[in-house]
Structure formats: structure tokens, C-alpha cells
Scaffold this active site. Structure first.
Site, PDB file in Angstrom:
ATOM      1  N   CYS A 133      30.208  24.940 -12.325  1.00 34.74           N
ATOM      2  CA  CYS A 133      29.558  25.056 -13.636  1.00 34.74           C
ATOM      3  C   CYS A 133      29.538  23.715 -14.361  1.00 34.74           C
ATOM      4  O   CYS A 133      30.571  23.276 -14.887  1.00 34.74           O
ATOM      5  CB  CYS A 133      30.284  26.116 -14.478  1.00 34.74           C
ATOM      6  SG  CYS A 133      29.525  26.363 -16.094  1.00 34.74           S
ATOM      7  N   CYS A 136      30.014  23.981 -18.177  1.00 37.79           N
ATOM      8  CA  CYS A 136      31.413  24.232 -18.548  1.00 37.79           C
ATOM      9  C   CYS A 136      32.263  22.974 -18.399  1.00 37.79           C
ATOM     10  O   CYS A 136      33.051  22.649 -19.283  1.00 37.79           O
ATOM     11  CB  CYS A 136      32.025  25.309 -17.642  1.00 37.79           C
ATOM     12  SG  CYS A 136      31.016  26.749 -17.397  1.00 37.79           S
ATOM     13  N   ASP A 137      32.117  22.287 -17.288  1.00 34.49           N
ATOM     14  CA  ASP A 137      33.103  21.255 -16.922  1.00 34.49           C
ATOM     15  C   ASP A 137      32.576  19.827 -16.926  1.00 34.49           C
ATOM     16  O   ASP A 137      33.360  18.889 -16.783  1.00 34.49           O
ATOM     17  CB  ASP A 137      33.659  21.575 -15.518  1.00 34.49           C
ATOM     18  CG  ASP A 137      34.363  22.925 -15.497  1.00 34.49           C
ATOM     19  OD1 ASP A 137      34.899  23.323 -16.547  1.00 34.49           O
ATOM     20  OD2 ASP A 137      34.360  23.582 -14.440  1.00 34.49           O
TER      21      ASP A 137
END
Ligand code: FAD
Ligand code: NAP
Length: 308
Positions: A133, A136-137
Site C-alpha cells: 500500500c 499507507c506507507d
């Protein structure tokens, strides 16, 4: 007869339950085969959920959700749903145990799961440098070099996304040609800080207890290359958890996209009256907790409106 059956107890399902019961639906059951919370419970850090200022684990983020969401009468049945059918006015939810439950409305919130690529170190470093992701990261690698694996639309789009945050992106793909859309390939090639590592696969990812230190690729001639990156993003396809919508004749209960996601409109309505979908299972899902929760709320409000 349930007013509403919710299938799946991740952020979408839990939020749907909260809004449905607080909004006046009486008999609402959420069928979740595991602990409520969803796939974010596997994440070691989340820092993009509004209102949660510190970086927390997925488990910490989700821990208060079930209690809050069940405060207004939502019931949780820990059970795997095998199939959802509609014959006549109402739906039948068929559990793996064989039990059948009737419902006036159904919200499907079963999510989708990124596939694993299968290289050495992938599982060991998952969440500690290996990610599926970028939204997300990606920020954890601001101004650092990262690698991306895959040659489809997702890999190329996410490589472009990461190239705006990271100093350099190595795009590793096992073939010469990409299966992504031509315009996406062009966009990728216009990015000066993306280097293509073609005809190559990942042999292994290595690191220590602090996380990933690098990735070893191998090309078709057997030549190895050591990319010293702290992060590797894999985008090798998704398993959409749409099995519950599959009917005995192999068709789906409602319209699906070519990729197996549920087609919905902005009200999270599917092509079948009374059936809604929310979260990662739906078309064009941003695959974020905040979006899944928003979808769940929208779907529940629509289920309430249909029941008035
Ligand atoms: P899910 O969370 O996938 O929940 C679906 C639920 O349905 C599951 O609990 C599953 O057990 C249940 N289920 C499935 N099939 C059945 C069935 N047949 N019967 C009964 N139950 C069933 N998002 C962010 O916003 N920020 C992040 O930093 C972030 N990091 C992530 C890190 C990782 C490692 C992962 C995997 C995901 C991350 N995400 C992040 C994405 C986020 O987790 C998802 O977008 C979100 O969980 C989607 O919610 P959902 O409710 O649609 O589906
Ligand atoms: P995908 O199209 O299935 O692509 C997966 C990629 O990963 C392929 O390039 C594949 O290589 C590679 N791969 C698969 N297994 C691998 C492994 N074990 N090791 C190394 N590489 C591996 O998946 P996706 O990109 O997630 O897309 C899924 C669907 O959604 C697609 O149909 C896509 O078009 C669609 N989508 C569309 C958009 C959009 O329209 N904007 C955006 C995202 C996704 P090969 O090419 O060699 O098979």
C-alpha cells in the site's frame, strides 16, 4: 427476519452497523468470520486516520471500534458467510454452517486482499519494509529510494505516486512489456526518477530486526543486482473477496466489474435493489480505512432510507 445483514466486520462493516442501528434499524447483524476489525489489524503502523495524531498499530486503531459500533444494538455473529441469494423480496444469507438467515437489506463489506509475490523474505519483512500500500506507507520513505514490483496498472500508478514522494523508484517487472494501460505507461516513462528493472524478478529481500536493507533481483540471464532500498512495494494483483455473491450457476448476484469488484453508484447501491457494497470490495475503492468507513456510513443511510 433481519432489517439488515452486514457481511464482513472491517472498517466498512463496523461503520455500517453503527450508522444503521443508531439510525433506527432494529435487527441488524454483522457476520464476520474472525475478530471484528478487518485487514488493517495486520498493519504495524497507521498515521493517516484523521483524528489519530500519533502513529498507532492497526490493532490499536481498531480496538475501540466494536464497542462503539455495537453500543446501539448491532449484533456480531462470528460466522463465515458462504452465499447471499435473493429470491422474491428478501435476501437469504447462507452461512458455512448451513444456517440460513433472511434479511430485507444486505451490505457486502468483505474487502479484497493483495496477492503475495512469493519471494524469500516477503513474509518475514511484511509490514517492516515490504508493503502492498503506497498511500499507507509511501510517506515513511520520503526522499529515500524504494522498489516497486509488478507490471500492471496498480504497480505503474503506485510507482508514479511514490516517485512524487521518494527520491528514486526502481520498478521491477518480470517481462519487457507492461500490461498496464498505454497512457499509464507513458506517464511512468515521463518520470525521470523511475528506473525500470525489466525481465527481472526478486530473488530475496534482506534486512535485520530494524527492517529491510535491500532487495536482490535476478534477470533472465541470471545476473543479480543488489538494490539498497529500505522499502519494497509489491503490486502483483488482488484477490477480491466476492465469493459470497457467486450464485449456483456461476453468475453473480449483481453487476461486477471485469476485475471482480462490485459495481456501485455514489450511494453504494449495487444493480440489485436492497443490496449495497462498501469498502475495498467496490469499484474504484481507494483502499483506505477512512474511505471504507465512509462507504459503510453511506450504505447504511441508504438501507435506512429504503426501509422507511
Ligand atoms: P477489510 O478490512 O478487508 O474487512 C473485510 C472483513 O470481511 C474481514 O474482517 C474479513 O474477515 C471479513 N470477511 C471476508 N469474507 C467473509 C465471509 N465470507 N464471511 C464473513 N466475513 C468475511 N489503510 C489506511 O487507511 N491506512 C493505512 O496505513 C493502511 N495500511 C495498511 C496496511 C496493511 C498491511 C494492509 C493489509 C492494509 C492497509 N490499509 C491501510 C488498507 C485498509 O486496511 C483497508 O482499506 C480497509 O481495511 C478496508 O476495509 P473493508 O472493511 O473494506 O475490508
Ligand atoms: P494485474 O493486472 O494482475 O497485474 C499484476 C502484475 O504483477 C503483472 O504485471 C504480473 O506480471 C505481475 N506479477 C504477478 N505475479 C507476480 C509474481 N509472483 N512475481 C512478480 N510479478 C508478478 O494486477 P493489478 O495491477 O493489481 O490490476 C488488477 C486489475 O485492476 C487489472 O485488470 C487492472 O487493469 C485493473 N486496474 C485498473 C486501473 C485503472 O484502470 N486505472 C488501476 C488499477 C488496476 P505479468 O504482466 O508478467 O503477468
Amino acid at each position: 427476519m433481519l432489517d439488515l445483514a452486514i457481511i464482513g466486520g472491517g472498517p466498512a462493516g463496523l461503520t455500517a452497523g453503527l450508522y444503521a442501528t443508531r439510525g433506527g434499524l432494529k435487527d441488524v447483524t454483522m457476520f464476520e468470520m474472525g475478530l471484528p476489525g478487518g485487514q488493517i489489524m495486520n498493519s504495524s503502523e497507521i498515521e493517516n486516520y484523521p483524528g489519530i495524531k500519533e502513529v498507532v498499530t492497526g490493532m490499536e486503531l481498531m480496538e475501540p471500534w466494536p464497542e462503539q459500533c455495537m453500543r446501539f444494538g448491532l449484533k456480531h455473529e462470528m460466522a463465515e458467510v458462504k452465499q447471499v441469494k435473493k429470491e422474491g423480496e428478501n435476501f437469504t444469507v447462507i452461512l458455512a454452517s448451513g444456517k440460513e438467515v433472511e434479511a430485507k437489506n444486505v451490505i457486502i463489506c468483505t474487502g479484497s486482499t493483495p496477492k503475495r509475490a512469493g519471494f524469500e523474505g516477503e513474509d518475514e519483512f511484511f509490514g517492516k519494509g515490504v508493503s502492498t500500500c503506497a498511500t499507507c506507507d509511501g510517506f515513511f520513505y520520503k526522499d529515500k529510494e524504494v522498489a516497486v514490483l509488478g507490471g500492471g496498472d496498480t504497480a505503474l500508478e503506485e510507482a508514479v505516486y511514490l516517485s512524487n514522494i521518494c527520491s528514486k523508484v526502481y520498478l521491477i517487472h518480470r517481462r519487457e512489456e507492461f500490461r498496464a494501460a498505454p497512457s499509464t505507461i507513458e506517464h511512468l516513462k515521463s518520470k525521470e526518477n523511475i528506473e525500470l528493472v525489466l525481465n527481472s524478478t526478486i530473488k530475496n529481500v534482506y534486512g535485520d530486526k530494524m527492517g529491510v536493507n535491500g532487495v536482490l533481483t535476478v534477470d533472465k540471464e541470471g545476473k543479480e543486482r543488489d538494490l539498497k532500498v529500505p522499502g519494497i512495494f509489491t503490486f502483483v494483483g488482488m484477490n477480491v473477496n466476492n465469493g459470497v455473491l457467486k450464485q449456483d450457476d456461476g453468475s453473480f448476484l449483481c453487476e461486477m466489474s471485469a476485475y471482480g469488484e462490485v459495481v456501485v453508484n455514489l450511494s453504494m447501491k449495487t444493480s440489485l435493489d436492497g443490496l449495497f457494497a462498501a469498502g475495498d470490495i467496490r469499484i474504484e475503492a481507494p483502499k483506505q480505512v477512512v474511505c471504507a468507513a465512509g462507504d459503510g456510513a453511506v450504505a447504511a443511510l441508504q438501507a435506512i432510507a429504503r426501509s422507511l
